[in-house]
Design a protein around this motif. Sequence first.
Motif, PDB file in Angstrom:
ATOM      1  N   VAL A 280     -49.077  43.697  -8.555  1.00  0.00           N
ATOM      2  CA  VAL A 280     -48.340  42.689  -7.884  1.00  0.00           C
ATOM      3  C   VAL A 280     -49.496  41.323  -8.159  1.00  0.00           C
ATOM      4  O   VAL A 280     -50.047  41.309  -7.751  1.00  0.00           O
ATOM      5  CB  VAL A 280     -48.072  43.304  -6.185  1.00  0.00           C
ATOM      6  CG1 VAL A 280     -47.324  42.069  -6.283  1.00  0.00           C
ATOM      7  CG2 VAL A 280     -46.780  44.087  -6.584  1.00  0.00           C
ATOM      8  N   ILE A 281     -48.715  40.244  -8.696  1.00  0.00           N
ATOM      9  CA  ILE A 281     -49.343  38.708  -9.101  1.00  0.00           C
ATOM     10  C   ILE A 281     -48.571  38.346  -7.931  1.00  0.00           C
ATOM     11  O   ILE A 281     -47.588  37.596  -7.584  1.00  0.00           O
ATOM     12  CB  ILE A 281     -48.518  39.459 -10.186  1.00  0.00           C
ATOM     13  CG1 ILE A 281     -48.800  39.483 -11.236  1.00  0.00           C
ATOM     14  CG2 ILE A 281     -49.502  36.825 -10.114  1.00  0.00           C
ATOM     15  CD1 ILE A 281     -49.946  39.617 -11.650  1.00  0.00           C
ATOM     16  N   GLU A 282     -49.957  37.448  -7.437  1.00  0.00           N
ATOM     17  CA  GLU A 282     -49.752  37.003  -5.667  1.00  0.00           C
ATOM     18  C   GLU A 282     -50.172  35.697  -6.424  1.00  0.00           C
ATOM     19  O   GLU A 282     -51.321  35.348  -7.346  1.00  0.00           O
ATOM     20  CB  GLU A 282     -50.831  37.361  -5.252  1.00  0.00           C
ATOM     21  CG  GLU A 282     -50.709  36.332  -3.684  1.00  0.00           C
ATOM     22  CD  GLU A 282     -51.553  36.615  -3.011  1.00  0.00           C
ATOM     23  OE1 GLU A 282     -52.548  36.099  -2.686  1.00  0.00           O
ATOM     24  OE2 GLU A 282     -51.816  38.183  -2.273  1.00  0.00           O
ATOM     25  N   HIS A 283     -49.028  34.645  -6.078  1.00  0.00           N
ATOM     26  CA  HIS A 283     -49.316  33.426  -6.277  1.00  0.00           C
ATOM     27  C   HIS A 283     -50.333  32.847  -5.562  1.00  0.00           C
ATOM     28  O   HIS A 283     -50.325  33.212  -4.729  1.00  0.00           O
ATOM     29  CB  HIS A 283     -47.939  32.398  -6.316  1.00  0.00           C
ATOM     30  CG  HIS A 283     -48.069  31.171  -6.401  1.00  0.00           C
ATOM     31  ND1 HIS A 283     -48.114  29.711  -5.486  1.00  0.00           N
ATOM     32  CD2 HIS A 283     -47.845  30.527  -8.077  1.00  0.00           C
ATOM     33  CE1 HIS A 283     -47.750  28.792  -6.511  1.00  0.00           C
ATOM     34  NE2 HIS A 283     -47.963  29.178  -7.486  1.00  0.00           N
ATOM     35  N   VAL A 284     -50.469  31.264  -5.721  1.00  0.00           N
ATOM     36  CA  VAL A 284     -51.594  30.661  -5.145  1.00  0.00           C
ATOM     37  C   VAL A 284     -51.427  30.367  -3.366  1.00  0.00           C
ATOM     38  O   VAL A 284     -51.885  30.267  -2.382  1.00  0.00           O
ATOM     39  CB  VAL A 284     -52.002  29.320  -5.809  1.00  0.00           C
ATOM     40  CG1 VAL A 284     -51.142  28.290  -5.295  1.00  0.00           C
ATOM     41  CG2 VAL A 284     -53.465  28.747  -5.266  1.00  0.00           C
ATOM     42  N   CYS A 285     -50.135  30.222  -3.345  1.00  0.00           N
ATOM     43  CA  CYS A 285     -49.397  30.281  -2.305  1.00  0.00           C
ATOM     44  C   CYS A 285     -49.594  32.276  -1.338  1.00  0.00           C
ATOM     45  O   CYS A 285     -49.108  31.125  -0.100  1.00  0.00           O
ATOM     46  CB  CYS A 285     -48.057  29.931  -1.950  1.00  0.00           C
ATOM     47  SG  CYS A 285     -46.586  30.701  -2.873  1.00  0.00           S
ATOM     48  N   GLY A 286     -50.065  32.659  -2.106  1.00  0.00           N
ATOM     49  CA  GLY A 286     -50.324  33.653  -1.123  1.00  0.00           C
ATOM     50  C   GLY A 286     -49.226  34.402  -1.341  1.00  0.00           C
ATOM     51  O   GLY A 286     -48.747  35.995  -0.419  1.00  0.00           O
ATOM     52  N   SER A 287     -47.262  34.216  -1.946  1.00  0.00           N
ATOM     53  CA  SER A 287     -46.600  35.685  -1.327  1.00  0.00           C
ATOM     54  C   SER A 287     -46.855  35.289  -3.095  1.00  0.00           C
ATOM     55  O   SER A 287     -47.139  35.051  -4.271  1.00  0.00           O
ATOM     56  CB  SER A 287     -45.186  34.162  -2.125  1.00  0.00           C
ATOM     57  OG  SER A 287     -45.405  33.633  -0.392  1.00  0.00           O
ATOM     58  N   GLU A 288     -45.912  37.247  -3.375  1.00  0.00           N
ATOM     59  CA  GLU A 288     -45.992  37.594  -4.263  1.00  0.00           C
ATOM     60  C   GLU A 288     -44.784  36.853  -4.969  1.00  0.00           C
ATOM     61  O   GLU A 288     -43.806  36.123  -4.792  1.00  0.00           O
ATOM     62  CB  GLU A 288     -44.787  39.138  -4.366  1.00  0.00           C
ATOM     63  CG  GLU A 288     -44.762  40.329  -5.691  1.00  0.00           C
ATOM     64  CD  GLU A 288     -44.576  41.267  -5.490  1.00  0.00           C
ATOM     65  OE1 GLU A 288     -43.236  41.435  -6.283  1.00  0.00           O
ATOM     66  OE2 GLU A 288     -43.875  41.443  -4.552  1.00  0.00           O
ATOM     67  N   LEU A 289     -45.824  36.712  -6.909  1.00  0.00           N
ATOM     68  CA  LEU A 289     -44.751  35.954  -7.739  1.00  0.00           C
ATOM     69  C   LEU A 289     -43.774  37.019  -7.930  1.00  0.00           C
ATOM     70  O   LEU A 289     -43.477  37.485  -8.396  1.00  0.00           O
ATOM     71  CB  LEU A 289     -45.732  35.979  -8.951  1.00  0.00           C
ATOM     72  CG  LEU A 289     -44.685  35.535 -10.525  1.00  0.00           C
ATOM     73  CD1 LEU A 289     -44.776  33.447  -9.779  1.00  0.00           C
ATOM     74  CD2 LEU A 289     -45.962  34.959 -11.519  1.00  0.00           C
TER      75      LEU A 289
END
Length: 156
Positions: free
Chosen positions: A112-121
């Motif tokens: 799973v890739i996490e975006h800088v905003c903290g949500s899953e991309l």
Amino acid sequence: MAATKDPRPCSIADALALVGEKYSLLVLREVCLGNGRFDQLVRNIGAPRDILATRLRRLVDAGILTKRAYSERPQRFEYRPTQAGLELEPVLMTLMAWGDRHLRHDEDRPMVIEHVCGSELVPVVTCRACGDPVHHEDLTAHPQVPGWTVAGPSAA
């Protein structure tokens, strides 16, 4: 119908001629994850060493990766993405999301890739002009090469 000796001019075909070879996108995946040393690449990709060396050389020559020595004795190199390589990362993320949805059915995803905003991309292709998500039915192709239509080569 016989295959034409001059297929449709296409940027997709041009890109695939470079990154569509077996293991090339997996090399880019690993390098973008920070695993740019040859032994890491061999382990994480599973490619034969000679084929991996050929792919790396081609990606460096094309300006997608850079090669930097990290050891002189023995001589060892690591690979990092260039700006052109980083611009392929959204392609990787989109392919991963497609595989998760259609091959794994969103079960047992290996990463799973996490975006800088903290949500899953969850990658979404959007129109740069209006910001709307892109859907097949919203697209119209306009061939720019003389002698070609959407259906193929125009009659001579």
